[in-house]
Enzyme design. Sequence first.
Site, PDB file in Angstrom:
ATOM      1  N   ASP A  37       0.863  -1.167   0.000  1.00  0.00           N
ATOM      2  CA  ASP A  37       0.000   0.000   0.000  1.00  0.00           C
ATOM      3  C   ASP A  37       0.910   1.231   0.000  1.00  0.00           C
ATOM      4  O   ASP A  37       2.068   1.156   0.431  1.00  0.00           O
ATOM      5  CB  ASP A  37      -0.883  -0.030   1.246  1.00  0.00           C
ATOM      6  CG  ASP A  37      -1.643   1.262   1.453  1.00  0.00           C
ATOM      7  OD1 ASP A  37      -2.419   1.629   0.565  1.00  0.00           O
ATOM      8  OD2 ASP A  37      -1.429   1.905   2.497  1.00  0.00           O
ATOM      9  N   ALA A  38       0.398   2.363  -0.468  1.00  0.00           N
ATOM     10  CA  ALA A  38       1.243   3.562  -0.575  1.00  0.00           C
ATOM     11  C   ALA A  38       1.124   4.479   0.644  1.00  0.00           C
ATOM     12  O   ALA A  38       2.088   4.655   1.401  1.00  0.00           O
ATOM     13  CB  ALA A  38       0.912   4.319  -1.853  1.00  0.00           C
ATOM     14  N   ARG A  67      -7.283  12.658   6.507  1.00  0.00           N
ATOM     15  CA  ARG A  67      -7.136  11.239   6.196  1.00  0.00           C
ATOM     16  C   ARG A  67      -8.444  10.481   6.417  1.00  0.00           C
ATOM     17  O   ARG A  67      -8.841   9.645   5.589  1.00  0.00           O
ATOM     18  CB  ARG A  67      -6.028  10.639   7.063  1.00  0.00           C
ATOM     19  CG  ARG A  67      -5.785   9.148   6.872  1.00  0.00           C
ATOM     20  CD  ARG A  67      -5.380   8.823   5.455  1.00  0.00           C
ATOM     21  NE  ARG A  67      -4.958   7.427   5.333  1.00  0.00           N
ATOM     22  CZ  ARG A  67      -4.738   6.820   4.169  1.00  0.00           C
ATOM     23  NH1 ARG A  67      -4.898   7.476   3.030  1.00  0.00           N
ATOM     24  NH2 ARG A  67      -4.349   5.557   4.133  1.00  0.00           N
ATOM     25  N   SER A 125      -2.369   0.785  -4.840  1.00  0.00           N
ATOM     26  CA  SER A 125      -2.853   1.934  -4.078  1.00  0.00           C
ATOM     27  C   SER A 125      -4.133   2.521  -4.645  1.00  0.00           C
ATOM     28  O   SER A 125      -4.403   2.435  -5.844  1.00  0.00           O
ATOM     29  CB  SER A 125      -1.764   3.015  -4.080  1.00  0.00           C
ATOM     30  OG  SER A 125      -2.220   4.228  -3.526  1.00  0.00           O
ATOM     31  N   ASN A 126      -4.886   3.187  -3.754  1.00  0.00           N
ATOM     32  CA  ASN A 126      -6.014   4.003  -4.178  1.00  0.00           C
ATOM     33  C   ASN A 126      -5.562   5.208  -4.993  1.00  0.00           C
ATOM     34  O   ASN A 126      -6.362   5.821  -5.699  1.00  0.00           O
ATOM     35  CB  ASN A 126      -6.773   4.528  -2.954  1.00  0.00           C
ATOM     36  CG  ASN A 126      -7.771   3.526  -2.402  1.00  0.00           C
ATOM     37  OD1 ASN A 126      -8.163   2.573  -3.065  1.00  0.00           O
ATOM     38  ND2 ASN A 126      -8.191   3.744  -1.162  1.00  0.00           N
TER      39      ASN A 126
END
Length: 227
Positions: A11-12, A42, A119-120
């Site tokens: 994940d980023a 966030r 990642s998103n």
Amino acid sequence: MLTGIRACVFDAYGTLFDFASAAAGCADVLGDKAGPLTALWRDKQLQYSWLRGLQGRYVPFWQVTGDALDFALETLDLPADGPLRERLMNLYRTLGTFPEVPGVLRALREAGFATAILSNGSPDMLASAVEGAGLAGAFDAVISVDEVGNFKPDPRVYQRAVDRLGVPAEAIAFQSSNAWDAHAASAFGMRVVWCNRYSQRRERLPGIPDYEIRSLAELPALLATQG
């Protein structure tokens, strides 16, 4: 120890890149609101991605990030337009990495593992982050949910890593600092290392991470060397 692993997928945001570094870069303006802004930005960023996913109203993560920032700025009585917003968004493109990240990626590649981001983040966001961190060439693939048209934890996102890398799910070690993401990847069939940077409680969700660590520096010791 995780055996049979051929690829390490990360994940980023919050795992490789420190999302708090954007607000920290504006501490001269934000003062004691830097921490609350980071947390609310966030939280809304993730909430908006999940809610858009449920509604089938996908937009690139850059728009979600901006919408979440607007909400956070307004909530904290900060200007939602003008120089501060622009500065924060620009900083988000080149977030700092956590200190151990470059060395860990180098060690994994030297040990023979393929490495990737899942990642998103929008493709342009991820490209800017990777380049800004000096990590160009550190990954075999940088995979955005944009290729699927929906956000995590949609199982199609995790399948995209399998397809792009040509590696079965059970041969992928997936690392995320987000507990919900770690559980979703585990439920999908990946081996999972939850990097619990933020001392989160365990989630009550399908899937069980194989290991829990506090820093990615602990990851190489969990993996049997390739070859």
